[in-house]
Write a protein that holds these residues in place. Structure first.
Motif, PDB file in Angstrom:
ATOM      1  N   PRO A 132       0.841  -1.204   0.000  1.00  0.00           N
ATOM      2  CA  PRO A 132       0.000   0.000   0.000  1.00  0.00           C
ATOM      3  C   PRO A 132       0.873   1.250   0.000  1.00  0.00           C
ATOM      4  O   PRO A 132       1.935   1.271   0.626  1.00  0.00           O
ATOM      5  CB  PRO A 132      -0.805  -0.127   1.297  1.00  0.00           C
ATOM      6  CG  PRO A 132      -0.824  -1.600   1.593  1.00  0.00           C
ATOM      7  CD  PRO A 132       0.505  -2.107   1.117  1.00  0.00           C
TER       8      PRO A 132
ATOM      9  N   SER B 277       0.706   3.969   1.493  1.00  0.00           N
ATOM     10  CA  SER B 277       0.984   4.520   2.825  1.00  0.00           C
ATOM     11  C   SER B 277       2.119   3.778   3.525  1.00  0.00           C
ATOM     12  O   SER B 277       2.707   4.294   4.476  1.00  0.00           O
ATOM     13  CB  SER B 277      -0.282   4.450   3.687  1.00  0.00           C
ATOM     14  OG  SER B 277      -0.692   3.094   3.855  1.00  0.00           O
TER      15      SER B 277
ATOM     16  N   GLY C  49       0.510  -6.054   1.541  1.00  0.00           N
ATOM     17  CA  GLY C  49       0.989  -6.015   0.165  1.00  0.00           C
ATOM     18  C   GLY C  49       0.934  -7.373  -0.501  1.00  0.00           C
ATOM     19  O   GLY C  49       0.237  -8.297  -0.055  1.00  0.00           O
TER      20      GLY C  49
END
Length: 563
Positions: free
Chosen positions: A434, A436, A512
């Motif tokens: 991700p 972030s 992920g």
């Protein structure tokens, strides 16, 4: 676990205990395969249609099957020549090659249907093949059998500029397709490695550098024609309109299936208009995590800049580019480099977005900024590109040259890695996380490489540090490690294996994936259940058995042998 090396053949089928690999038991459907992988005789579970005794030679059975295929499709091209078979034994991943027992060239859906229908009846493995540019051993016929070559199905069947879509056969290369689309000022956005064909791109669910703006191939396929292992031809998985809520999403079932569920024989692709103006920004930072944080702000809700390509190179990758180009690009190899492509309808739009990007980067430790923008030219004939550039005013011509020079650094980055350690091999691995989490995962990955090098240096002071340039499609959270090693060194292999395992588990732990764009193939099957859960993988297994009950389609790929 499979090890992927450029320049040298190397593969190990042994699972790594640390990786938590699933036990490799042979599932029931696999036991029914007519085993071309060994010199063994047909499976005792093979159907009576084989009509063979235990003493019958597998080659004779293969010849009978090929004869049946030729009767059903008289124009089918069949090759048993050793050189032809050896040419279909591998892809560019350098998994251990394995010759197929025969190569069959198909030129139509009907011919593909004849091959699969007959192979299912005889329980002969079939591995689809076209350009062989994949990175996880996808086209290696691990169980022998037939390599089904689709490279002669290379026609662009229809282009509909008003609808911005087209129909192509699976052997069409994406670069050749974009050459054909250029007169219409359109392009197909997925852009993986050079030479890749549409069929393989669909099979591996590829993406490339344009995914940040236009999505992966999943977002750019409207419909497929697929031949099932039974020989049935599904003429379309969906209407080609932009919106349809009719029925199950069959299109996406086959995207990323790596030739394990059927063979794509036609694809309807979504096309994009070529932007009139393009700019490239080059930014340097002190740390990769600073560059990643800047990207998150650029593409996120703060700035919402619709960047095109967004590529990051760590300082080691930058150093490699300088070495391979003799310093021609004069890059600052002390720092990571972030390259962002910005497109728009004119210079004002592009400059405004570039200013936003620079403001975001400045808040995250920007050290150096370069930007160049110029009109995007799409001449009718690609050979006219140089002439079109020469016709520009001197200032625009200079900006165009600067723009291409900035982007050239990323284009040569993969092959430049070998300059860091001449004579070494390159084990390439990729993950995606991700957005972030990208900054933290990049930081932890670099720290892991440093720490691992220190620990191994204590054990063996003569061991060279592992060099692993990092390249990232930063706006996707997808990055690659290019680990330079000598595979004959047990310590180097052990060290790289540990780093790769921790990289994959680190990515999965934060939500992920074990592969952002290379696919599973042979190399990452052991991580599929860890990422998706046993229930998800078991559902995939049931779909596989439903569509391919004889288990002939590209066996040994995607699914773990035991779920």
């Amino acid at each position: 676990m499979a090890f992927i090396f450029w320049r040298r053949l190397l593969y190990t089928g042994a699972s790594v205990a640390a990786a938590g690999a699933l036990p490799l038991a042979v599932p029931e459907w696999r036991s029914r395969l007519f085993s071309f992988a060994d010199s063994a005789q047909p499976s005792a579970a093979a159907p009576s249609t084989l009509g063979t005794s235990a003493a019958e030679d597998r080659h004779q059975v293969l010849l009978r099957a090929l004869e049946d295929m030729r009767r059903a499709a008289p124009r089918l091209a069949v090759e048993l020549d050793a050189a032809q078979r050896a040419a279909h034994a591998r892809d560019v991943s350098f998994h251990t090659p394995r010759d197929p027992d025969a190569v069959v060239y198909a030129t139509s859906a009907e011919e593909v249907a004849a091959v699969l229908r007959t192979a299912t009846r005889y329980h002969i493995p079939v591995t689809p093949y076209a350009a062989a540019t994949s990175l996880e051993g996808h086209v290696v016929p691990r169980h022998g059998g037939i390599s089904l070559d689709l490279s002669r199905m290379d026609r662009v069947l229809a282009v509909r500029p008003e609808d911005m879509d087209c129909d192509v056969e699976p052997g069409v290369g994406w670069e050749a397709l974009n050459d054909a689309l250029r007169p219409h000022h359109l392009f197909f956005s997925p852009d993986p490695g050079p030479g890749a064909c549409i069929g393989g791109m669909i099979g591996t669910s590829c993406s490339g550098m344009n995914a940040a703006r236009y999505g992966t191939i999943k977002e750019n396929i409207l419909s497929l024609e697929v031949v099932l292992p039974t020989g049935e031809i599904v003429r379309k998985t969906r209407s080609r309109v932009r919106k349809s809520s009719a029925g199950y999403d069959l299109t996406h079932l086959f995207i990323g299936s790596e030739g394990t569920l059927g063979v794509v024989t036609k694809a309807t692709l979504r096309l994009r208009p070529i932007a009139p103006f393009t700019g490239v920004a080059a930014c340097t930072f002190d740390r990769v995590e600073d560059a990643a944080a800047a990207v998150q702000e650029v593409v996120g809700p703060v700035a919402q800049v619709p960047v095109g390509r967004c590529e990051m190179m760590d300082a080691l990758a930058v150093r490699a580019v300088n070495l391979s180009t003799d310093g021609e690009l004069a890059l600052d190899e002390r720092r990571p480099l972030l390259l962002l492509e910005i497109t728009g309808d004119g210079p004002d739009t592009v400059q405004r977005q570039a200013d936003q990007v620079r403001d975001c980067a400045a808040r995250h430790g920007l050290q150096q900024w370069r930007f160049a923008a110029a009109p995007t030219h799409a001449p009718t004939d690609p050979a006219d590109a140089a002439a079109a550039a020469a016709s520009l005013p001197a200032e625009q011509r200079q900006l165009l040259q600067q723009r291409e020079e900035l982007w050239r650094a990323r284009k040569v980055a993969y092959w430049s890695a070998f300059s860091l350690r001449p004579g070494a091999e390159c084990w390439i691995t990729d993950v995606a996380v991700p957005l972030s989490q990208l900054s933290a995962v990049l930081r932890d990955t670099e720290a892991d490489i440093r720490h691992t090098n220190e620990q191994y240096a204590k054990r063996d002071p003569s061991l060279s540090p592992l060099l692993a340039p990092l390249l990232a499609h930063a706006a996707d959270g997808n990055f690659h490690l290019l680990m330079l090693i000598h595979p004959d060194s047990a310590h180097e292999m052990e060290r790289a294996t540990e780093i790769n395992h921790r990289l994959v588990t680190r990515a999965i732990r934060v939500g992920g994936t074990c592969t952002g764009e290379h696919g599973i193939g042979e190399g990452k099957r052991a991580y599929l259940a860890e990422e998706l859960g046993a229930e998800g993988v078991a559902l995939m297994q049931r779909l596989k058995v439903l569509l391919d009950p004889a288990g002939i389609m590209n066996p040994g790929k995607v699914l773990p042998d035991d779920v």
